[in-house]
Motif scaffolding. Structure first.
Motif, PDB file in Angstrom:
ATOM      1  N   GLU A  43      28.807  78.291  37.418  1.00 33.56           N
ATOM      2  CA  GLU A  43      27.433  77.674  37.025  1.00 33.56           C
ATOM      3  C   GLU A  43      27.029  76.447  36.017  1.00 33.56           C
ATOM      4  N   GLN A  44      28.387  75.642  35.668  1.00 33.08           N
ATOM      5  CA  GLN A  44      28.040  74.702  34.744  1.00 33.08           C
ATOM      6  C   GLN A  44      27.383  74.879  33.693  1.00 33.08           C
ATOM      7  N   GLY A  45      27.416  75.911  33.509  1.00 37.40           N
ATOM      8  CA  GLY A  45      26.484  76.317  31.861  1.00 37.40           C
ATOM      9  C   GLY A  45      27.293  75.659  30.683  1.00 37.40           C
ATOM     10  N   ASP A  46      26.100  76.547  29.397  1.00 39.19           N
ATOM     11  CA  ASP A  46      27.070  76.480  28.126  1.00 39.19           C
ATOM     12  C   ASP A  46      27.761  76.999  27.859  1.00 39.19           C
ATOM     13  N   THR A  47      29.164  75.329  27.268  1.00 38.42           N
ATOM     14  CA  THR A  47      30.481  76.261  27.128  1.00 38.42           C
ATOM     15  C   THR A  47      31.137  76.344  25.815  1.00 38.42           C
ATOM     16  N   SER A  48      29.216  75.999  25.066  1.00 38.66           N
ATOM     17  CA  SER A  48      29.605  75.948  23.665  1.00 38.66           C
ATOM     18  C   SER A  48      29.448  77.400  22.811  1.00 38.66           C
ATOM     19  N   LYS A  49      29.104  77.888  23.155  1.00 38.58           N
ATOM     20  CA  LYS A  49      29.374  79.647  23.105  1.00 38.58           C
ATOM     21  C   LYS A  49      30.506  80.140  23.486  1.00 38.58           C
ATOM     22  N   VAL A  50      31.203  79.392  24.209  1.00 44.08           N
ATOM     23  CA  VAL A  50      32.389  80.104  24.993  1.00 44.08           C
ATOM     24  C   VAL A  50      33.881  80.520  24.221  1.00 44.08           C
ATOM     25  N   PRO A  51      33.661  82.015  23.377  1.00 45.20           N
ATOM     26  CA  PRO A  51      35.393  81.696  22.211  1.00 45.20           C
ATOM     27  C   PRO A  51      36.648  80.734  23.213  1.00 45.20           C
ATOM     28  N   PRO A  52      37.145  79.909  22.336  1.00 42.65           N
ATOM     29  CA  PRO A  52      37.950  79.157  22.542  1.00 42.65           C
ATOM     30  C   PRO A  52      39.131  79.781  23.609  1.00 42.65           C
ATOM     31  N   LEU A  56      40.417  88.867  19.766  1.00 47.21           N
ATOM     32  CA  LEU A  56      41.788  87.305  19.576  1.00 47.21           C
ATOM     33  C   LEU A  56      41.241  86.517  21.004  1.00 47.21           C
ATOM     34  N   LEU A  57      40.464  87.578  21.937  1.00 50.00           N
ATOM     35  CA  LEU A  57      40.426  86.432  23.062  1.00 50.00           C
ATOM     36  C   LEU A  57      38.776  86.914  22.893  1.00 50.00           C
ATOM     37  N   GLU A  58      37.936  87.048  22.141  1.00 49.80           N
ATOM     38  CA  GLU A  58      36.591  86.913  21.497  1.00 49.80           C
ATOM     39  C   GLU A  58      36.290  86.483  20.620  1.00 49.80           C
ATOM     40  N   ALA A  59      37.524  86.046  19.616  1.00 47.65           N
ATOM     41  CA  ALA A  59      37.240  85.527  17.958  1.00 47.65           C
ATOM     42  C   ALA A  59      36.565  84.423  18.735  1.00 47.65           C
ATOM     43  N   HIS A  60      35.539  84.415  17.751  1.00 46.79           N
ATOM     44  CA  HIS A  60      34.963  82.394  17.664  1.00 46.79           C
ATOM     45  C   HIS A  60      33.988  82.212  16.566  1.00 46.79           C
ATOM     46  N   PRO A  61      35.195  82.703  15.215  1.00 46.78           N
ATOM     47  CA  PRO A  61      33.878  82.427  14.075  1.00 46.78           C
ATOM     48  C   PRO A  61      33.799  81.321  14.133  1.00 46.78           C
ATOM     49  N   PRO A  62      33.406  80.437  13.166  1.00 46.99           N
ATOM     50  CA  PRO A  62      32.377  79.152  12.787  1.00 46.99           C
ATOM     51  C   PRO A  62      33.680  78.067  12.354  1.00 46.99           C
ATOM     52  N   LEU A  63      33.717  77.065  13.012  1.00 47.54           N
ATOM     53  CA  LEU A  63      34.638  76.243  12.772  1.00 47.54           C
ATOM     54  C   LEU A  63      34.009  75.586  11.526  1.00 47.54           C
ATOM     55  N   LYS A  64      35.555  75.506  10.839  1.00 48.37           N
ATOM     56  CA  LYS A  64      35.163  74.663   9.067  1.00 48.37           C
ATOM     57  C   LYS A  64      36.627  74.200   8.369  1.00 48.37           C
ATOM     58  N   ALA A  65      36.589  73.369   7.952  1.00 51.27           N
ATOM     59  CA  ALA A  65      37.902  72.390   7.001  1.00 51.27           C
ATOM     60  C   ALA A  65      38.295  73.532   6.202  1.00 51.27           C
ATOM     61  N   PRO A  66      39.875  74.343   6.277  1.00 47.63           N
ATOM     62  CA  PRO A  66      39.948  74.529   5.716  1.00 47.63           C
ATOM     63  C   PRO A  66      39.493  75.219   3.461  1.00 47.63           C
ATOM     64  N   MET A  93      40.866  77.000  16.281  1.00 52.70           N
ATOM     65  CA  MET A  93      39.855  77.368  16.270  1.00 52.70           C
ATOM     66  C   MET A  93      39.314  79.074  16.220  1.00 52.70           C
ATOM     67  N   SER A  94      40.616  79.387  16.647  1.00 53.35           N
ATOM     68  CA  SER A  94      40.551  81.106  16.791  1.00 53.35           C
ATOM     69  C   SER A  94      40.764  81.684  15.682  1.00 53.35           C
ATOM     70  N   VAL A  95      40.540  81.644  14.679  1.00 52.92           N
ATOM     71  CA  VAL A  95      40.648  81.095  13.086  1.00 52.92           C
ATOM     72  C   VAL A  95      39.742  81.209  12.109  1.00 52.92           C
ATOM     73  N   GLY A  96      38.993  79.517  12.585  1.00 53.64           N
ATOM     74  CA  GLY A  96      37.976  78.932  12.851  1.00 53.64           C
ATOM     75  C   GLY A  96      38.075  77.749  12.469  1.00 53.64           C
ATOM     76  N   LEU A  97      40.160  77.213  11.922  1.00 54.50           N
ATOM     77  CA  LEU A  97      39.402  75.923  11.025  1.00 54.50           C
ATOM     78  C   LEU A  97      39.174  74.147  12.679  1.00 54.50           C
ATOM     79  N   ASP A  98      38.965  73.717  12.278  1.00 57.09           N
ATOM     80  CA  ASP A  98      37.963  72.765  12.882  1.00 57.09           C
ATOM     81  C   ASP A  98      39.477  71.594  13.558  1.00 57.09           C
ATOM     82  N   PRO A  99      39.349  71.291  14.352  1.00 57.43           N
ATOM     83  CA  PRO A  99      40.536  70.619  14.981  1.00 57.43           C
ATOM     84  C   PRO A  99      40.228  69.021  14.573  1.00 57.43           C
ATOM     85  N   PHE A 100      39.151  68.885  14.070  1.00 56.61           N
ATOM     86  CA  PHE A 100      38.777  67.490  14.309  1.00 56.61           C
ATOM     87  C   PHE A 100      38.225  67.089  12.817  1.00 56.61           C
ATOM     88  N   GLU A 101      38.960  67.960  11.476  1.00 60.03           N
ATOM     89  CA  GLU A 101      39.356  68.052  10.301  1.00 60.03           C
ATOM     90  C   GLU A 101      40.795  67.550  10.002  1.00 60.03           C
TER      91      GLU A 101
END
Length: 572
Positions: free
Chosen positions: A374-383, A517-527, A127-135
């Motif tokens: 605070e139980q906020g939206d974690t979808s935008k948190v870098p992995p 590294l910590l802030e990397a949050h590229p969109p997730l895609k298949a290679p 996920m840190s390099v944009g590879l979707d682990p669900f693909e």
């Protein structure tokens, strides 16, 4: 700073475990460097040598407030092994049992744990390099580009992470109604740990009563609850892979073994359990980088810093696993193979200058900690930031940022390789860009056997004074190998160098890389969505395996079990 590309200037074997968040951060740093341009990846880029941990899922979590307090049985070091410690897999408390199910269960727990940790670690770094682990194709890419190989278990386990941090929960957002793979909040983590623990047997003083816990079936029920959570994750992974995870890992290991002879650099970021056979097959290894955990101990004996007072740091620090025989094998290999070994101790990251090296992590994790609290939206948190916060909260009730050290080993390696072929006589040569982060000096690192024996005898005498029968002493008393570090002259150092400080000039460079590294949050895609042409993915799995079984004559071991077609091998 210009980092190394996927061009084969070096081929690393990265010895790394999975329990600390900076373990994944270090691997992510390497993967980011080699996947900048997928169109240039034609062959495997390195091997992840997975350092497994002992696991006994029947023990309660050490941070269960109902059973901890000022408990002596959870002190992190005493000469006499605590109830949850041991040699091999079985803890001291269960070592006299005749129950084969109880004695075999830790091995089953450890295997289940390492399968899940391979999944969790690969998922986070992908996920840190944009590879979707669900693909499925993401997993096929990582299998070919950066396969893993599981190392033997360490010989000794002290206060294992699996007794006080349940890292297999860190990406289980599904357990609080979110998506599988998302970071788990601290509140839900504590709730689930308590649910796994359930009822815990305690003695009259409130300390954990292992014998009673086992007798009443509480330990077995606790193990079953933890195993179900792990198995659910593995079932989801199997669905993504389209094949059983054990087969996928076995294929990784086949590829890794066939490339052992190509390894030029060994990166040590975990207990080294490489066997003599492993070292023998590392025919082209030239360099070794990393942390030498025993250096911390040597430091406290006065060989590392100017301090005449000897003390053992393990008395106050968590140390998760040891394999001192493995360390001795490593030192022997350095000498025999004439490797250039650059070590640094974790002590470098303490003190004002040391803490400055990872200050950026403490800074940028704060808003993430507040958001998740605070139980906020974690979808935008870098992995990597989400993972780091999960680990902090598991280690500290207040979520205090934990030390980051492993990424420095990867940074030093990448920085060296990036400069390796530059012409130092060129007018554009910039000496600053060649500086390592640690300040290394020629050093001789050796085992101090007389001190080891002296300490062991003192520990045996202490055990006897506490009423432990003499015939039980060899089984219950730890014989901790002492190592010493002495600065010396070349070539008396046998190719070994030890870092005794940090280079201020390079700290901003390293800190900036760590932040990226910590802030990397590229969109997730298949290679295949990231790059139109990926050479390493162009052939079928079977064709890829056939073309990678024997890579070079030097890496091929004709008598090895992984080379099963030597009669047809073009290299024979």
């Amino acid at each position: 700073m210009s980092m190394w590309s996927a061009t084969r200037k070096a081929f690393p074997l990265m010895v790394q475990d999975t329990s600390d968040s900076d373990n994944q951060l270090a691997l992510a740093g390497y993967l980011q460097a080699v996947t900048k341009d997928l169109s240039k990846i034609t062959k495997p880029t390195g091997i992840w040598a997975v350092s497994p941990r002992h696991a006994d899922l029947s023990f309660p979590g050490a941070f269960n407030k109902a059973i901890v307090g000022n408990r002596s049985d959870f002190r992190s070091f005493e000469p006499v092994k605590n109830l949850h410690e041991g040699s091999g897999l079985v803890c001291r408390a269960d070592s006299d049992s005749t129950d084969q199910e109880l004695l075999n269960a830790p091995m089953e727990d450890s295997q289940l744990m390492i399968y899940n940790e391979i999944r969790r670690t690969y998922s986070s770094v992908m996920m840190s390099v944009g590879l979707d682990p669900f693909e499925q194709s993401s997993w096929e890419f990582i299998l070919r580009a950066f396969p893993c190989l599981v190392m033997p278990l360490p010989a000794e386990h002290l206060l294992s992470h699996h007794y006080f941090a349940r890292e297999f929960l860190f990406d289980r957002g599904d357990l609080e109604g979110k998506k599988f793979g998302m970071p788990l909040t601290a509140k839900s983590y504590s709730r689930i740990v308590n649910e796994i623990d359930g009822e815990v047997a305690a003695d009259s003083s409130g300390a954990y009563d292992r014998k009673e816990d086992v007798k009443r079936g509480l330990a077995k029920a606790r193990r079953q609850r933890a195993r179900k959570i792990l198995q659910d994750a593995l079932d989801i992974w199997d669905g993504v892979l389209g094949t059983p995870h054990k087969e996928w890992i076995q294929t990784c290991e086949t590829i890794s073994k066939s490339h052992f002879g190509l390894v030029t650099d060994v990166l040590v970021m975990a207990p080294v359990t490489l066997t003599d056979e492993h070292w023998e097959r590392l025919r082209n290894a030239k360099r070794l980088w990393g942390m030498f955990f025993a250096l911390d101990n040597a430091a406290e004996y006065g060989h590392w810093v100017v301090d005449d007072k000897a003390k053992n740091i393990f008395r106050n620090n968590f140390n998760t696993a040891l394999d001192e025989e493995g360390t001795l094998r490593m030192l022997k290999a350095i000498h025999k193979k004439e490797l250039r070994a650059h070590f640094h101790p974790t002590e470098l990251f303490k003190g004002d200058l040391g803490q400055h090296s990872w200050a950026t992590a403490r800074e940028i994790v704060k808003p993430v900690h507040e958001l998740m609290a605070e139980q906020g939206d974690t979808s935008k948190v870098p992995p990597m930031l989400g993972l780091y916060n999960c680990y902090n909260c598991a280690k500290s009730p207040k979520g205090d940022p934990q030390q980051i050290s492993d990424p420095l080993t990867v940074f030093e390696f990448l920085n060296f390789i990036a400069r390796f072929e530059q012409d130092v006589t060129d007018t554009s040569f910039d000496p600053d860009s060649f500086m390592p982060v640690a300040s290394y000096s020629p050093s001789l690192i050796q085992a101090d056997n007389p001190t080891t024996q002296k300490n062991y005898q003192a520990a045996c005498d202490f055990a006897k004074s506490k009423g432990i029968p003499e015939d039980q002493v060899p089984k219950l008393v730890r014989k901790e190998q002492v190592f010493v570090v002495k600065f010396t002259y070349e070539p008396l150092n046998n190719g070994m160098y030890a870092g005794h400080g940090l280079v201020k000039r390079m700290l901003p460079e390293y800190s900036g890389w760590l932040r990226s590294l910590l802030e990397a949050h590229p969109p997730l895609k298949a290679p295949e969505q990231q790059c139109a042409t990926i050479p390493i993915m162009e052939s079928t799995r079977n064709m890829f395996l056939r073309s990678n079984m024997c890579v070079t004559a030097n890496s091929c071991a004709a008598d090895s079990p992984e080379c099963s077609s030597t009669s047809q091998c073009s290299l024979m």
